[in-house]
Write an enzyme that holds these catalytic residues in place. Structure first.
Site, mmCIF file in Angstrom:
data_model
loop_
_atom_site.group_PDB
_atom_site.id
_atom_site.type_symbol
_atom_site.label_atom_id
_atom_site.label_comp_id
_atom_site.label_asym_id
_atom_site.label_seq_id
_atom_site.Cartn_x
_atom_site.Cartn_y
_atom_site.Cartn_z
ATOM 1 N N LYS A 213 0.846 -1.194 0.000
ATOM 2 C CA LYS A 213 0.000 0.000 0.000
ATOM 3 C C LYS A 213 0.876 1.237 0.000
ATOM 4 C CE LYS A 213 -2.086 3.029 2.844
ATOM 5 N NZ LYS A 213 -2.246 4.103 1.883
ATOM 6 N N GLU A 290 10.554 1.824 9.934
ATOM 7 C CA GLU A 290 11.458 2.979 9.920
ATOM 8 C C GLU A 290 10.594 4.195 10.184
ATOM 9 O OE1 GLU A 290 14.641 2.727 9.510
ATOM 10 O OE2 GLU A 290 14.823 0.688 8.731
ATOM 11 N N CYS A 324 12.594 12.331 6.508
ATOM 12 C CA CYS A 324 12.801 11.857 7.878
ATOM 13 C C CYS A 324 14.181 12.264 8.354
ATOM 14 C CB CYS A 324 12.636 10.354 7.943
ATOM 15 S SG CYS A 324 13.571 9.537 6.664
ATOM 16 N N GLU A 424 8.802 16.307 15.509
ATOM 17 C CA GLU A 424 9.047 16.307 14.066
ATOM 18 C C GLU A 424 7.897 17.051 13.398
ATOM 19 O OE1 GLU A 424 8.177 12.752 11.664
ATOM 20 O OE2 GLU A 424 10.208 12.912 10.893
#
Ligand code: NAP
Ligand code: MG
Length: 532
Positions: A213, A290, A324, A424
């Protein structure tokens, strides 16, 4: 073991060295025209080698120009996921028994096919997720590297099966790593070809089958990848593509009892939820995840400021901070703080914000409205609690009004503990903090639940050694002018995080990645039947 020699696909650098950058630009621009002419089509899912239609569809638009449709995509549900998992489960026995040499051959062939269509793929990325041409091509290059490197790893390890000898007379022993079954592969929007291809290859080259996906925002390029794999000879049912939202399609995939393992790259919040859900099922399996980062850079009094300024500007603002690995907080020795900040502000103001199709564009548009709202909210907070040194506004340029363009933002005077310096945000936003000494810098850099990427600027060897020893991070770069924290290459710079930035501490594009997709079997046969 020949570990060192791996030639990365370095399209732009190669053209630059050969003095043929003009060819790169021409090929890219031709590909943009070709892909643009095809946009707006309707795309079903891909299950068991067949197109699979759904009643509902969703529309993907270009983040640089929201009036332009990329395409219509099947909006799936749990019932569609069931069909895809069933197809993958049915294909598993045939695929796991396929000789590893044949699997390796297929993935090498896919790498060649991807190389042949690299401009088309890069153009698709520019239109679909807003990467400028250089970043888009780097994303495609990395996908090609993953295909080749993981194929090479299976070969180098001879299919991960070997003799372990005769520990006592008559006991003949072997060790094998064997696939789990069906893998659910859930990918993010920000490296929509590299990460999607990398996770999928990890799962499938090792003998699992997969239901993949993509992020909703980057569904088109996922179709291109699956088509390439199919053309290379991946049998029907081995790779199935489902599209739709995280809750309608991602969630039922994770919850499906016939999914044996999950590979996920995305935000910490979603990753944490996936891990919890997966472990609560009857049959838990591996979750190779991750996750995010809050990547610190230290600039010591022994730094070369030129390198530090350039490294931070590129690390923080490449792809508008939607990485990231993006640099997001900088700890600068007090003595250099003012000069560093002034120069960073000046360099940031030079960065070109433009439609990513243009050759000069550096700063990309934001992927969706929630990213835009997040940017506006944290800039507002930054104005209240700190000082916005540059940026902080949505771009007013009327030529760019249909895209989600925002100014790269440098902020000072925010306490290190403040939420805007800790969370973040995934937008072009960096906070700069003075520190009194190296120890304080290290302590603050490590004072985070994340541990993905980090950078140091120092010309002092003892400082560099001490930093490597004490810094809590998966990816560590020293004096990297091209980017303080981003831009890892497959094989030489395996990519992953410590602490909350990942679940396995084994990195993508590295030597320990593939074994995660397999389970060990220890085999003993007593007597002559066990002799080779
Ligand atoms: P995201 O919002 O977490 O989404 C990632 C994927 O998960 C998408 O395919 C999403 O589908 C799907 N999803 C959402 N909710 C789900 C659920 N409940 N169950 C199953 N799947 C679900 O991440 P993103 O915004 O695409 O990417 C940005 C994030 O990825 C950042 O946090 C970044 O740090 C992280 N990232 C980490 C790495 C690394 O290597 N450490 C690399 C790249 C990105 P929809 O798109 O349909 O919502
Ligand atoms: Mg998201």
């Amino acid at each position: 073991m020949d570990q060192a020699r791996f030639e990365n696909e370095l399209t732009v650098a190669t053209h630059r060295n050969d003095g043929t950058l003009g060819e790169f630009h021409d090929s890219f621009e031709d590909a943009v025209s070709t892909v643009e002419a095809e946009l707006g089509a309707s795309h079903p899912m891909w299950i068991d080698g067949e197109p699979h239609e759904t009643d509902e569809q969703y529309t993907v638009t270009n983040p640089a120009d929201r009036d332009r449709e990329i395409g219509q995509f099947a909006a799936g549900s749990a019932a569609d996921v069931d069909l895809a998992v069933e197809a993958a489960a049915d294909a598993f026995d045939g695929w796991r028994r396929t000789d590893w040499r044949d699997r390796v051959e297929i993935f090498r062939d896919a790498a060649g096919r991807m190389r042949d269509r690299k401009y088309r793929l890069a153009a698709t990325l520019t239109l679909e997720n807003g990467k400028n041409r250089f970043e888009a091509m780097a994303d495609v290059d990395e996908a090609i590297d993953f295909l080749r490197f993981y194929a090479r790893e299976v070969e180098r390890n001879e299919g991960y099966a070997f003799d372990t000898g005769e520990p006592t007379p008559g006991q003949h022993c072997r060790n094998e790593l064997r696939p789990f079954g069906v893998f659910g592969v859930v990918a993010p929007f920000n490296f929509p070809i590299a990460i999607f291809t990398g996770m999928l290859t990890g799962a499938v080259v090792t003998g699992n089958t997969a239901v993949a996906k993509p992020a909703s925002a980057t569904s088109l390029v996922a179709h291109e990848v699956v088509e390439t794999l199919s053309e290379a000879g991946v049998p029907d049912g081995v790779v199935n593509l489902v599209t739709g939202s995280g809750s309608d399609v991602g969630q039922p995939l994770i919850e499906h009892e016939d999914v044996a393992g999950v590979a996920f790259t995305g935000s910490r919040a979603v990753g944490r939820e996936i891990r919890r859900t997966f472990f609560e099922r009857e049959k838990p399996g591996p979750v190779i995840a991750e996750l995010g980062g809050k990547n610190p850079v230290i600039v010591t009094e022994n730094a070369d400021l030129e390198k530090a300024v350039s490294g931070v500007a590129n690390g923080a603002f490449g792809f508008s901070g939607q990485k990231c690995s993006a640099t997001s907080r900088v700890y600068v020795a007090e003595a250099l703080f003012d000069e560093f900040t002034d120069r960073l502000v000046a360099e940031t103001e030079e960065l070109v914000i433009d439609d990513p199709r243009s050759a000069d564009a550096f700063v990309s548009p934001l992927i969706d409205d929630s990213a835009l709202a997040r940017y506006e909210r944290i800039c507002e907070t930054a104005r209240e609690v700190g000082t916005v040194r540059t940026g902080g506004e949505v771009v007013a340029d009327t030529d760019l009004a249909d895209g989600r363009f925002v100014e790269p933002t440098v902020v000072t005077d925010v306490p290190h503990e403040h939420e805007i310096a800790r969370e973040e945000h995934f937008v072009p936003f960096v906070t700069v903090h003075p520190v009194s000494d190296f120890d304080e810098a290290i302590e603050k850099a490590n004072d985070s639940s994340y541990g993905l990427c980090t950078g140091l600027f120092s010309e002092d060897e003892d400082e560099i050694e001490a930093w490597f020893d004490r810094i809590e991070s998966g990816m560590c770069y020293v004096n990297r002018e091209q980017s303080a924290t981003t831009g890892a290459l497959v094989q030489a710079q395996p990519f992953g995080g410590w602490k909350a930035s990942g679940t396995t501490s084994k990195f993508a594009g590295g030597y320990w990645y593939l074994p995660q997709f397999m389970r060990e079997q220890s085999r003993t046969v007593v007597g002559d039947a066990g002799r080779e």
